[in-house]
Scaffold this active site. Structure first.
Site, PDB file in Angstrom:
ATOM      1  N   HIS A 191       1.706   0.426   5.498  1.00 58.01           N
ATOM      2  CA  HIS A 191       0.645   0.806   4.785  1.00 58.01           C
ATOM      3  C   HIS A 191      -0.421   1.448   5.794  1.00 58.01           C
ATOM      4  CE1 HIS A 191      -3.296  -1.386   2.393  1.00 58.01           C
ATOM      5  NE2 HIS A 191      -3.428  -0.127   2.712  1.00 58.01           N
ATOM      6  N   HIS A 251      -2.936   5.432   5.694  1.00 53.74           N
ATOM      7  CA  HIS A 251      -3.488   6.534   5.056  1.00 53.74           C
ATOM      8  C   HIS A 251      -3.646   7.806   6.032  1.00 53.74           C
ATOM      9  CE1 HIS A 251      -4.309   3.532   1.855  1.00 53.74           C
ATOM     10  NE2 HIS A 251      -4.854   2.646   2.936  1.00 53.74           N
ATOM     11  N   PHE A 252      -2.872   8.713   5.801  1.00 47.90           N
ATOM     12  CA  PHE A 252      -3.148  10.044   6.758  1.00 47.90           C
ATOM     13  C   PHE A 252      -3.785  11.183   6.011  1.00 47.90           C
ATOM     14  CE2 PHE A 252       1.130   8.921   9.391  1.00 47.90           C
ATOM     15  CZ  PHE A 252       0.581   7.934   9.954  1.00 47.90           C
ATOM     16  N   HIS A 275      -4.570  -4.352  -4.093  1.00 49.04           N
ATOM     17  CA  HIS A 275      -5.808  -4.561  -3.327  1.00 49.04           C
ATOM     18  C   HIS A 275      -6.681  -5.542  -4.117  1.00 49.04           C
ATOM     19  CE1 HIS A 275      -9.382  -2.972  -0.800  1.00 49.04           C
ATOM     20  NE2 HIS A 275      -9.875  -4.078  -1.664  1.00 49.04           N
ATOM     21  N   ASP A 296      -2.854  -0.740   7.903  1.00 48.33           N
ATOM     22  CA  ASP A 296      -4.126  -0.349   6.855  1.00 48.33           C
ATOM     23  C   ASP A 296      -4.999   0.817   7.628  1.00 48.33           C
ATOM     24  OD1 ASP A 296      -5.289   0.351   4.674  1.00 48.33           O
ATOM     25  OD2 ASP A 296      -6.673  -1.481   4.655  1.00 48.33           O
TER      26      ASP A 296
HETATM   27 ZN   LIG Z   1      -5.287   0.638   2.524  1.00 54.96          ZN
END
Ligand SMILES: [Zn+2]
Length: 452
Positions: A58, A60-61, A177, A308
């Site tokens: 998990h 985010h790039f 989520h 995350d």
């Molecule tokens: Zn996330």
């Protein structure tokens, strides 16, 4: 001919540890144990631990999407430095909602990652009828929000039910989520009406009750439909227990958590404001709250740990008030060390750390046994760790574009010193090595050829 021999390490897996040499040819582990054969490259790993590379499921790039916050070149370099060899990425600002969008993104990333990567897709309310086609294109999982967050719309209960039934039919998997949309909206309205802009807004807006209500709904739908569901970033022990009870009642549910829910305290947001704005927010109020999380990780109720990683620079975090600044923390390069530190202090075993960071996520998302294990036939994704090395985390060492860490000043015990992806060195002593483009896209289970 052996390409690489890693000699003298203690190999750690979920079921134990043992001394073995690792032999690599063609990017694959071909043998463990002592081999007389010559190797092109020999790494002396005496005194070090060898673990399967972390599968960070998990992150985010932001590439494409918000590359001023992070991109795949910097994000995957940060992952390599942190001992991760596979990441599962999705970006909210440029969501993958269709099979065509997934193909466009894999093409875009063909030469931008240092580590192997899979991609998640977003379930978008209007695209629910075409989920089967999307799953067959090969996302690792389908991401669902039960509340509007980061500009991603909430998927209301009716659409959730349809999506869950569909996913159950083709045995896909979702990461959900969980915060209730109606409660978070109502809290936001009340706090804004009161003129609040202090950091204390965050835990009141993203309330425990909102998380509890959404988790009840999602676990109920999982049980009723048979769909496989991962509850994202589970923030505190009572929620872990609700999910465990649902599992006991037959729901196919897993419990993801992240280092911030073990290490950061709720009150820190009062002092650090935007630098502690993430959601669900930190819930720890006292030592017992943290202990309760560690016990559940050790006992298996928390099934796996991801990062995350959702970075923003200091400037971006300080733009606008607490409502307007971006959510999220950087973390892909600190997660392994933070978990090793817990092992050094006896909160969890090293074996359990390898289980929750490497093997469990690889199994869950269909990459095992190619990823997540050091066994003959597996990809030679190897992270070498100096278990006794102490390091004080500092903003200046951060490789991510964020250029800061919420853990600055903390001392960790246990540091990744070399990271190999399919036998190639991608990081050494806190610095990335090699060129982006070595990392390959991994199709998720829906897009993998089924051997006949
Ligand atoms: Zn996330």
């Amino acid at each position: 001919m052996i390409d690489l021999a890693v000699r003298g390490a203690t190999v750690v897996g979920p079921r134990g540890r043992y001394r073995a040499d690792l032999h690599v040819a063609g990017g694959t582990i071909v043998a463990l144990g002592t081999l007389a054969t010559q190797a092109r490259t020999v790494v002396d790993a005496g005194g070090l631990l060898a673990i399967p590379g972390v599968v960070d499921s998990h992150v985010h790039f932001m590439d494409p999407g918000e590359t001023e916050r992070e991109d795949f070149i910097t994000g995957s370099a940060a992952a390599a430095v942190g001992g991760a060899t596979t990441v599962v990425e999705h970006t909210h600002a440029a969501p993958v909602r269709t099979a065509a969008e997934l193909r466009t993104k894999t093409d875009h990333l063909a030469r931008r990652s240092l580590v192997d990567f899979a991609l998640a897709a977003h379930v978008w309310p209007g695209e629910v009828p075409r989920l089967g086609e999307l799953w067959a294109a090969g996302p690792a999982y389908l991401k669902i929000f039960t509340c509007e967050t980061h500009g991603v719309p909430a998927v209301p209960a009716g659409h959730l039910l349809r999506a869950f039934r569909d996913v159950a039919r083709w045995d896909g998997i979702m990461l959900v989520h969980c915060e209730d949309d109606a409660i978070t909206r109502d809290r936001a309205d009340a706090l804004r009406a009161a003129g609040r802009t202090d950091g204390g807004v965050i835990p009141e807006w993203r309330a425990r009750e909102a998380e509890a209500v959404a988790v009840d709904e999602v676990t109920a739908l999982a049980r009723l439909t048979g769909a496989r569901v991962v509850i994202a970033h589970t923030s505190h022990a009572p929620i872990v227990d609700v999910i465990a009870a649902a599992r006991g009642a037959g729901a196919r549910v897993w419990t993801e958590s992240c280092p911030q829910y073990f290490y950061l305290e709720e009150r820190e947001v009062l002092e650090y404001g935007p630098f502690r704005k993430f959601t669900p927010p930190a819930r720890i109020r006292n030592a017992e709250d943290a202990d309760a999380m560690w016990r559940r990780l050790a006992a298996g109720a928390i099934t796996h740990v991801s990062t995350d990683h959702a970075p923003a620079t200091r400037t971006q975090k300080q733009t606008g008030d607490i409502w307007a600044c971006p959510f999220g923390l950087p973390g892909v390069e600190t997660t392994l060390s933070l978990m090793l530190t817990a092992a050094a202090s006896g909160r969890v075993t090293l074996e359990r750390v390898v289980d929750v960071l490497c093997e469990q996520p690889a199994r869950l998302y269909g990459f095992y046994p190619r990823k997540g294990t050091l066994a003959p036939g597996a990809d030679a994704d190897i992270t070498l760790i100096d278990p006794g090395r102490r390091r004080r985390l500092a903003d200046r060492d951060v490789v991510s574009k964020a250029a800061w860490t919420p853990y600055a000043g903390r001392e960790v015990i246990g540091v990744p010193v070399m990271t190999f992806v399919r036998g190639r060195l991608v990081a050494r002593d806190g610095r990335p090595a090699g060129e982006p483009g070595w990392g390959r896209w991994l199709p998720g289970a829906g897009g993998q050829e089924v051997p006949s």
